[in-house]
Design an enzyme around this catalytic site. Structure first.
Site, PDB file in Angstrom:
ATOM      1  N   GLY A 171      33.693 -28.222  19.735  1.00 39.84           N
ATOM      2  CA  GLY A 171      34.539 -29.385  19.436  1.00 39.84           C
ATOM      3  C   GLY A 171      33.854 -30.684  19.822  1.00 39.84           C
ATOM      4  O   GLY A 171      32.634 -30.751  19.950  1.00 39.84           O
ATOM      5  N   CYS A 216      30.869 -23.683  16.089  1.00 39.04           N
ATOM      6  CA  CYS A 216      30.316 -23.071  17.297  1.00 39.04           C
ATOM      7  C   CYS A 216      31.159 -21.857  17.669  1.00 39.04           C
ATOM      8  O   CYS A 216      32.345 -21.793  17.385  1.00 39.04           O
ATOM      9  CB  CYS A 216      30.376 -24.049  18.459  1.00 39.04           C
ATOM     10  SG  CYS A 216      29.519 -25.577  18.130  1.00 39.04           S
TER      11      CYS A 216
END
Ligand code: F6R
Length: 606
Positions: A99, A2
């Site tokens: 995460g 991401c």
């Protein structure tokens, strides 16, 4: 991986946010979104797929706020739909996240019980409601965020904006990188300096556990203990390079430190976090019918394969044959139909691995390759690719590619176990949980490197170093020796601890450091006996273990204390200290860490 970006700007920021996200496209993503604060209110646009879809949405319904956050998402918790795309928000706060929030299920339950309504399958939304809850109890945005951060477990990076706050953005880093960019009357946040290159080259990287409070003119950083800290501000060269070293001295150091993030990211591709089960892509073969697995690779990738063999045999009870590709290709191995052949390669171009693959293909095996470069020849010639999502690895000595390969192999072992009925659903859930906790454990390990700097003095004096490990720690010992050889040019060998007395023990004297990789598992006592044999001959033992020092039963030169983790994840965890030993020894000796002599990153010749 991401990508995160945030801008406190002096004009509408939507176009700049999308530009910055475009520079993070190289990390890979499957949806994107931005949110801004306009006239005190939060609003967002999100879209599945490529950034052009988001641009179309923004064109139809522009966002005009001067403060905003943006995100490119690689699905981990929940499918890559618009509903799961970031930013996530309530009417009070909006969050982008990279995460894993490990305890999101517990948080979600608590928050739902208090009446918070969740609209996505993501772990991120728990952060949104946690902060909102604090705000509803009357806390100010900074206090509410501080309180929420103290409740989050996992490895993550966050960027946060608030309704009614036109000059405030909060960032947090715990295991996934985050950088502050300083502009003139503007302030930025980004996953890396590359995203921020069009706006500024003045960058401050947050350290592990840091969080920051930004306005257009100020940036205040706090450490994990909420103490105000200063971090160095550097001039980045990211505009001219696709990848830069951040504020690390070498790419290898940066790549070692990226491991919590790339492991989270890779695991996210193979685990359904919400259900707590593995989800492998179709392998072109019914996993319940696989009768034999053949693994082939070179160097570090081969050692990853050896760990994979231990895991597949243990969890799926399947026979696994493994060989170095340069040997395998000429061995004339008899192969029966119905076999699965797995090739492990960072570059996907290694000539010997490719030839081994072609041999298996000719002999009717189903080919799955674990590669970091999806466009590589090995990827193209395989039936299925199991990508590692490590991002570009620049240091010649492989680090994050190795642990990403292990992450995929662990998931493959569990998928085979489930398909063959050798793993109960409860055990699968327990093992998946252990995998999701791993990025946090690795992040803890990376907090303090003093012990490795001190050891570097001792190891640099040695002519030979031995690494010992038993069971699944044996390939980690071999990988440790390879890492040290490659970048410090000190001769090192990895041995199965039990093999010591069959020859290598002749080498032991007070000048030979012996590095023992020994988690406190069912084999620990056996390895202790081998350590005592070394100690009796004056060998200098460096123990890497989660066991109490007294259990070693002999004098140690050093004990690298490891966190307690699940046996499944120990090879990944213990890979980190052996990388750091090699790295700091090489730095101490002044060798060319990123480009050691005689070595190439991609070996396309026999
Ligand atoms: C060691 C290292 C090499 C590679 C080997 C295979 O640090 O990087 O041993 O692992 O050359 O390369 P790939 O994975 O590209 O096939």
């Amino acid at each position: 991986m991401c990508g995160i970006v945030g801008i406190l700007g002096s004009k509408p920021v939507a176009i700049d946010l999308v530009d910055a996200l475009r520079r993070l496209e190289y990390r890979g993503y499957d949806s994107a979104g931005i949110a801004t604060v306009e006239k005190g209110k939060l609003d967002r646009r999100r879209a599945e797929g490529k950034l052009r879809n988001l641009e179309t949405r923004l064109h139809e319904e522009p966002l005009k706020g001067h403060v905003g956050i943006g995100h490119t998402r690689w699905a981990t918790h929940g499918r890559p739909t618009e509903l799961n795309a970031h930013p996530h928000m309530s009417d009070r706060v909006s969050v982008v996240h990279n995460g894993i929030i490990e305890n999101f299920r517990d948080l979600k339950q608590d928050l739902q019980a208090k009446g918070h309504k969740f609209t996505s399958d993501t772990d991120t939304e728990a952060v949104v409601h946690l902060i909102t809850d604090g705000l509803q109890r009357g806390l100010k945005p900074i206090e509410a965020t501080k309180e929420a951060l103290s409740r989050l477990h996992g490895a993550f990076a966050l960027a946060i904006i608030f309704a009614g706050e036109d000059d405030l953005m909060i960032g947090a880093r715990q295991g996934s990188p985050l950088a502050i960019g300083h502009g003139k009357g503007e302030m930025y946040l980004g996953s890396d300096a590359i995203a921020l290159a069009p706006f500024t080259d003045t960058i401050t990287y947050l350290d592990e556990g840091d969080w920051c409070v930004l306005s257009r003119d100020t940036s205040v950083i706090f450490d994990k203990g909420n103490r105000r800290v200063d971090r160095p501000t550097i001039k980045s060269v990211a505009s001219s390079l696709l990848v830069d070293k951040g504020n690390y001295r070498h790419f290898m150091a940066k790549e070692i430190h990226e491991q919590p993030e790339v492991i989270s990211h890779t695991l996210g591709n193979y685990i359904d976090m919400a259900a707590g089960i593995v989800k492998m892509p179709a392998l072109g073969i019914d996993l319940s019918e696989v009768n034999r697995v053949t693994i082939s690779a070179c160097g570090t990738a081969y050692y990853a394969g050896v760990v994979g063999k231990y895991w597949i045999e243990k969890y799926a009870r399947l026979p696994v044959e493994i060989d170095i590709a340069s040997e395998f290709r000429y061995r004339e191995v008899p192969l029966q139909p119905g076999g699965l052949s797995v090739f492990v390669s960072q570059s996907g171009e290694t000539a010997d691995t490719l030839e081994a693959l072609r041999y298996c293909k000719r002999n009717g095996q189903t080919i799955a390759s674990i590669v970091n470069v999806r466009t590589s020849t090995i990827a193209r010639e395989s039936n299925t690719i199991l990508p590692t999502l490590a991002g570009p690895e620049i240091g010649v000595a492989s680090t994050k590619a190795f642990t990403s390969q292990l992450s995929v192999l662990a998931c493959l072992a569990l998928a085979l176990g489930r398909a063959r009925g050798t793993l109960s659903p409860e055990t699968e859930q327990e093992l998946v949980k252990a995998l999701t906790e791993l990025p946090r454990h690795i992040s803890t390990l990376l907090h303090n490197e003093t012990v490795y700097e001190e050891l570097a003095h001792e190891i640099s004096k040695a002519r030979d170093v031995l690494y010992l490990g038993r069971g699944v720690s044996f390939p980690i010992a071999m990988e440790g020796a390879l890492k040290l050889k490659e970048i410090s040019y000190i001769h090192a060998e990895g041995y199965a601890a039990g093999e010591l007395k069959h020859g290598p023990i002749a080498l032991i004297d007070e000048n030979v450091p012996v590095i023992v990789v020994a988690p406190e598992d069912e084999l620990f006592d056996k390895t202790v006996s081998n350590m005592q044999e070394v100690a009796a001959r004056g060998g200098q033992i460096i123990l890497i273990s989660d066991a109490p020092t007294e259990r070693a039963g002999c004098r140690l030169l050093a004990h690298i204390k490891m966190p307690k983790a699940h046996a499944l994840t120990n090879p990944l965890l213990y890979a980190v200290p052996i990388q750091l030993i090699a790295y700091h020894t090489a730095v101490f000796m002044g060798t060319d860490v990123d480009q050691p002599r005689n070595l190439a990153k991609s070996v396309t010749v026999e």
